[in-house]
Design an enzyme around this catalytic site. Structure first.
Site, PDB file in Angstrom:
ATOM      1  N   THR A  62     -16.258  10.164   1.610  1.00 38.41           N
ATOM      2  CA  THR A  62     -16.256   9.202   2.713  1.00 38.41           C
ATOM      3  C   THR A  62     -17.638   8.580   2.843  1.00 38.41           C
ATOM      4  O   THR A  62     -18.647   9.252   2.643  1.00 38.41           O
ATOM      5  CB  THR A  62     -15.811   9.834   4.062  1.00 38.41           C
ATOM      6  OG1 THR A  62     -16.012   8.888   5.114  1.00 38.41           O
ATOM      7  CG2 THR A  62     -16.539  11.115   4.392  1.00 38.41           C
ATOM      8  N   CYS A 105       7.365   1.359  16.562  1.00 41.47           N
ATOM      9  CA  CYS A 105       7.673   0.022  17.066  1.00 41.47           C
ATOM     10  C   CYS A 105       6.427  -0.610  17.680  1.00 41.47           C
ATOM     11  O   CYS A 105       5.701   0.024  18.448  1.00 41.47           O
ATOM     12  CB  CYS A 105       8.790   0.121  18.102  1.00 41.47           C
ATOM     13  SG  CYS A 105       9.169  -1.472  18.840  1.00 41.47           S
ATOM     14  N   VAL A 108      -4.675   7.540   4.981  1.00 42.07           N
ATOM     15  CA  VAL A 108      -3.353   7.312   5.575  1.00 42.07           C
ATOM     16  C   VAL A 108      -2.246   7.612   4.560  1.00 42.07           C
ATOM     17  O   VAL A 108      -1.084   7.321   4.802  1.00 42.07           O
ATOM     18  CB  VAL A 108      -3.234   5.871   6.128  1.00 42.07           C
ATOM     19  CG1 VAL A 108      -4.154   5.686   7.331  1.00 42.07           C
ATOM     20  CG2 VAL A 108      -3.558   4.827   5.056  1.00 42.07           C
ATOM     21  N   ASP A 109      -2.628   8.197   3.426  1.00 40.01           N
ATOM     22  CA  ASP A 109      -1.613   8.606   2.448  1.00 40.01           C
ATOM     23  C   ASP A 109      -1.227  10.065   2.703  1.00 40.01           C
ATOM     24  O   ASP A 109      -1.755  10.707   3.609  1.00 40.01           O
ATOM     25  CB  ASP A 109      -2.140   8.404   1.014  1.00 40.01           C
ATOM     26  CG  ASP A 109      -3.401   9.218   0.735  1.00 40.01           C
ATOM     27  OD1 ASP A 109      -3.372  10.455   0.929  1.00 40.01           O
ATOM     28  OD2 ASP A 109      -4.423   8.633   0.311  1.00 40.01           O
ATOM     29  N   ARG A 143       0.830  -1.206   0.000  1.00 37.07           N
ATOM     30  CA  ARG A 143       0.000   0.000   0.000  1.00 37.07           C
ATOM     31  C   ARG A 143       0.865   1.256   0.000  1.00 37.07           C
ATOM     32  O   ARG A 143       0.557   2.242  -0.661  1.00 37.07           O
ATOM     33  CB  ARG A 143      -0.936  -0.007   1.216  1.00 37.07           C
ATOM     34  CG  ARG A 143      -2.004  -1.086   1.093  1.00 37.07           C
ATOM     35  CD  ARG A 143      -2.942  -1.092   2.264  1.00 37.07           C
ATOM     36  NE  ARG A 143      -3.575   0.202   2.479  1.00 37.07           N
ATOM     37  CZ  ARG A 143      -4.229   0.548   3.590  1.00 37.07           C
ATOM     38  NH1 ARG A 143      -4.327  -0.304   4.575  1.00 37.07           N
ATOM     39  NH2 ARG A 143      -4.775   1.731   3.709  1.00 37.07           N
ATOM     40  N   PRO A 164     -20.130  10.492  -5.212  1.00 38.91           N
ATOM     41  CA  PRO A 164     -20.977   9.934  -6.271  1.00 38.91           C
ATOM     42  C   PRO A 164     -22.222   9.270  -5.684  1.00 38.91           C
ATOM     43  O   PRO A 164     -23.244   9.153  -6.350  1.00 38.91           O
ATOM     44  CB  PRO A 164     -20.093   8.896  -6.964  1.00 38.91           C
ATOM     45  CG  PRO A 164     -18.727   9.047  -6.405  1.00 38.91           C
ATOM     46  CD  PRO A 164     -18.799   9.883  -5.167  1.00 38.91           C
ATOM     47  N   GLN A 165     -22.120   8.805  -4.418  1.00 42.61           N
ATOM     48  CA  GLN A 165     -23.290   8.184  -3.779  1.00 42.61           C
ATOM     49  C   GLN A 165     -23.684   9.019  -2.593  1.00 42.61           C
ATOM     50  O   GLN A 165     -23.231   8.791  -1.472  1.00 42.61           O
ATOM     51  CB  GLN A 165     -22.926   6.776  -3.341  1.00 42.61           C
ATOM     52  CG  GLN A 165     -22.464   6.018  -4.526  1.00 42.61           C
ATOM     53  CD  GLN A 165     -22.414   4.541  -4.366  1.00 42.61           C
ATOM     54  OE1 GLN A 165     -22.407   4.009  -3.251  1.00 42.61           O
ATOM     55  NE2 GLN A 165     -22.371   3.882  -5.488  1.00 42.61           N
ATOM     56  N   HIS A 197      -6.654   8.675  11.108  1.00 38.92           N
ATOM     57  CA  HIS A 197      -6.372   7.234  11.111  1.00 38.92           C
ATOM     58  C   HIS A 197      -4.882   6.938  10.932  1.00 38.92           C
ATOM     59  O   HIS A 197      -4.515   5.834  10.532  1.00 38.92           O
ATOM     60  CB  HIS A 197      -7.222   6.529  10.045  1.00 38.92           C
ATOM     61  CG  HIS A 197      -8.689   6.561  10.361  1.00 38.92           C
ATOM     62  ND1 HIS A 197      -9.672   6.257   9.447  1.00 38.92           N
ATOM     63  CD2 HIS A 197      -9.342   6.865  11.519  1.00 38.92           C
ATOM     64  CE1 HIS A 197     -10.873   6.381  10.030  1.00 38.92           C
ATOM     65  NE2 HIS A 197     -10.691   6.751  11.275  1.00 38.92           N
TER      66      HIS A 197
HETATM   67  P1  OAD Z   1     -14.943   4.056   2.179  1.00 38.45           P
HETATM   68  O1  OAD Z   1     -14.261   3.088   1.279  1.00 38.45           O
HETATM   69  O2  OAD Z   1     -15.835   3.549   3.265  1.00 38.45           O
HETATM   70  O3  OAD Z   1     -15.852   5.038   1.329  1.00 38.45           O
HETATM   71  C1  OAD Z   1     -15.362   5.680   0.197  1.00 38.45           C
HETATM   72  C2  OAD Z   1     -16.397   6.689  -0.204  1.00 38.45           C
HETATM   73  O4  OAD Z   1     -15.866   7.412  -1.305  1.00 38.45           O
HETATM   74  C3  OAD Z   1     -17.737   6.102  -0.666  1.00 38.45           C
HETATM   75  O5  OAD Z   1     -18.794   6.840  -0.066  1.00 38.45           O
HETATM   76  C4  OAD Z   1     -17.728   6.317  -2.172  1.00 38.45           C
HETATM   77  O6  OAD Z   1     -19.038   6.550  -2.694  1.00 38.45           O
HETATM   78  C5  OAD Z   1     -16.884   7.575  -2.266  1.00 38.45           C
HETATM   79  N1  OAD Z   1     -16.189   7.766  -3.550  1.00 38.45           N
HETATM   80  C6  OAD Z   1     -15.714   6.834  -4.407  1.00 38.45           C
HETATM   81  N2  OAD Z   1     -15.113   7.434  -5.452  1.00 38.45           N
HETATM   82  C7  OAD Z   1     -15.206   8.771  -5.247  1.00 38.45           C
HETATM   83  C8  OAD Z   1     -14.771   9.921  -5.971  1.00 38.45           C
HETATM   84  N3  OAD Z   1     -14.123   9.811  -7.119  1.00 38.45           N
HETATM   85  N4  OAD Z   1     -15.039  11.144  -5.445  1.00 38.45           N
HETATM   86  C9  OAD Z   1     -15.706  11.261  -4.265  1.00 38.45           C
HETATM   87  N5  OAD Z   1     -16.141  10.216  -3.544  1.00 38.45           N
HETATM   88  C10 OAD Z   1     -15.896   8.981  -4.018  1.00 38.45           C
HETATM   89  O7  OAD Z   1     -13.805   5.000   2.744  1.00 38.45           O
HETATM   90  P2  OAD Z   1     -13.796   5.926   4.026  1.00 38.45           P
HETATM   91  O8  OAD Z   1     -15.127   6.548   4.256  1.00 38.45           O
HETATM   92  O9  OAD Z   1     -12.600   6.783   3.918  1.00 38.45           O
HETATM   93  O10 OAD Z   1     -10.372   3.178   8.613  1.00 38.45           O
HETATM   94  O11 OAD Z   1     -13.549   4.829   5.136  1.00 38.45           O
HETATM   95  C11 OAD Z   1     -13.434   5.229   6.453  1.00 38.45           C
HETATM   96  C12 OAD Z   1     -12.517   4.312   7.182  1.00 38.45           C
HETATM   97  O12 OAD Z   1     -12.961   2.966   7.046  1.00 38.45           O
HETATM   98  C13 OAD Z   1     -11.100   4.253   6.632  1.00 38.45           C
HETATM   99  O13 OAD Z   1     -10.293   5.332   7.032  1.00 38.45           O
HETATM  100  C14 OAD Z   1     -10.613   2.959   7.220  1.00 38.45           C
HETATM  101  C15 OAD Z   1     -11.822   2.060   7.039  1.00 38.45           C
HETATM  102  O14 OAD Z   1     -12.039   1.154   8.031  1.00 38.45           O
HETATM  103  C16 OAD Z   1      -9.230   2.742   9.162  1.00 38.45           C
HETATM  104  O15 OAD Z   1      -8.357   2.228   8.497  1.00 38.45           O
HETATM  105  C17 OAD Z   1      -9.139   2.978  10.629  1.00 38.45           C
END
Ligand code: OAD
Length: 246
Positions: free
Chosen positions: A196, A127, A103-104, A70, A222-223, A119
């Site tokens: 998100t 460590c 995390v990027d 990653r 998009p959703q 996150h």
């Molecule tokens: P998700 O993978 O849950 O959601 C990604 C969101 O991005 C979805 O609502 C998609 O519809 C939207 N999406 C996809 N492509 C897009 C685009 N081009 N422009 C705008 N939106 C788009 O990711 P997160 O909500 O970031 O936690 O997930 C939250 C946390 O869940 C992460 O940080 C991770 C995971 O468990 C940890 O690692 C602690």
């Protein structure tokens, strides 16, 4: 007035903007979101089974190998127009705080400063035993084809194994980052929620906090799923944000 014009006006008028980003913002840079199935070498694994302390204890080389893959993806990726538009927005807003679940480091590479990483970060290992961070940077990761499992480097202080500096399932968020994010949301007059799914707490509480202090909550996704009173535009962040922030 179209929704887009309304949103542009609100962004112009806001004095204190908080932006919450998720994996969707990095999706257009080629970093898969969490709900996308894993592909290639990793497709038979479930992230839930790789992103935990138990998984690391069970097989540190497998977990480290996944995170190195990653990290390599992130190092090969470039910030996209959404990251750049958000960096530009900060320059035109009296106060803006960018909170990310990613995390990027793509926000930073696009020019955003002082990003709150709820996150953690793929780029700051520590460590597993003593929690101290290594003094030297990790070398550029190997190609994933060179071996899926990679033994983690050892801590220079105690000899323990290094682990990725991200929040794993079952772990608490970094306290300072979380409290800064919550305070920012309490002072915001506008919260922009981009890319998100809003299903992972406590990050998903930020919109509730912002609404409770009367801030406008605007979603780009998009959703779209909108609460009463929220505004939103359905679409990809890399297309919509540059139009809003031109
Ligand atoms: P998700 O993978 O849950 O959601 C990604 C969101 O991005 C979805 O609502 C998609 O519809 C939207 N999406 C996809 N492509 C897009 C685009 N081009 N422009 C705008 N939106 C788009 O990711 P997160 O909500 O970031 O936690 O997930 C939250 C946390 O869940 C992460 O940080 C991770 C995971 O468990 C940890 O690692 C602690």
């Amino acid at each position: 007035m179209t929704a887009q014009n309304q949103i542009i006006e609100a962004l112009n008028a806001a004095r204190h903007i908080v932006v919450l980003t998720g994996a969707g913002v990095s999706a257009e840079s080629g970093i898969p979101t969490f709900r996308d199935p894993l592909t290639g070498l990793w497709q038979r694994f479930d992230p839930m089974e790789l992103a935990s302390a138990q998984a690391f204890r069970r097989n540190p080389a497998l977990v480290w190998g996944w995170y190195e893959w990653r990290r390599m993806k992130v190092m090969q990726a470039q910030p996209n127009p959404a990251h750049r538009a958000l960096a530009r927005l900060a320059k035109h807003t009296p106060q803006m705080i960018l909170v990310t679940q990613n995390v990027d480091d793509l926000h930073e590479r696009a020019g955003s400063r002082d990003v709150i990483h709820l996150h953690g970060s793929l780029l700051q290992p520590r460590c597993f035993a003593c929690a101290r961070e290594p003094q030297s940077r990790l070398p550029v990761p190997n190609e994933p084809e060179q071996g899926r499992e990679l033994e983690p480097p050892r801590c220079e202080h105690c000899g323990g194994r290094l682990r990725p500096g991200v929040v794993w399932f079952g772990e608490s968020l970094p306290e300072a980052a979380l409290s800064r994010a919550f305070s920012a949301a309490q002072e915001a007059d506008l919260l922009l929620v981009v890319g998100t799914s809003g299903v992972v707490y406590p990050a998903a509480e930020l919109p509730t906090i912002a609404r409770s202090v009367g801030a406008r909550v605007i979603h780009i996704n998009p959703q779209l799923s909108l609460e009463d009173g929220d505004w939103g535009i359905a679409g990809a962040a890399g297309e919509i944000l540059p139009q809003l922030i031109a």
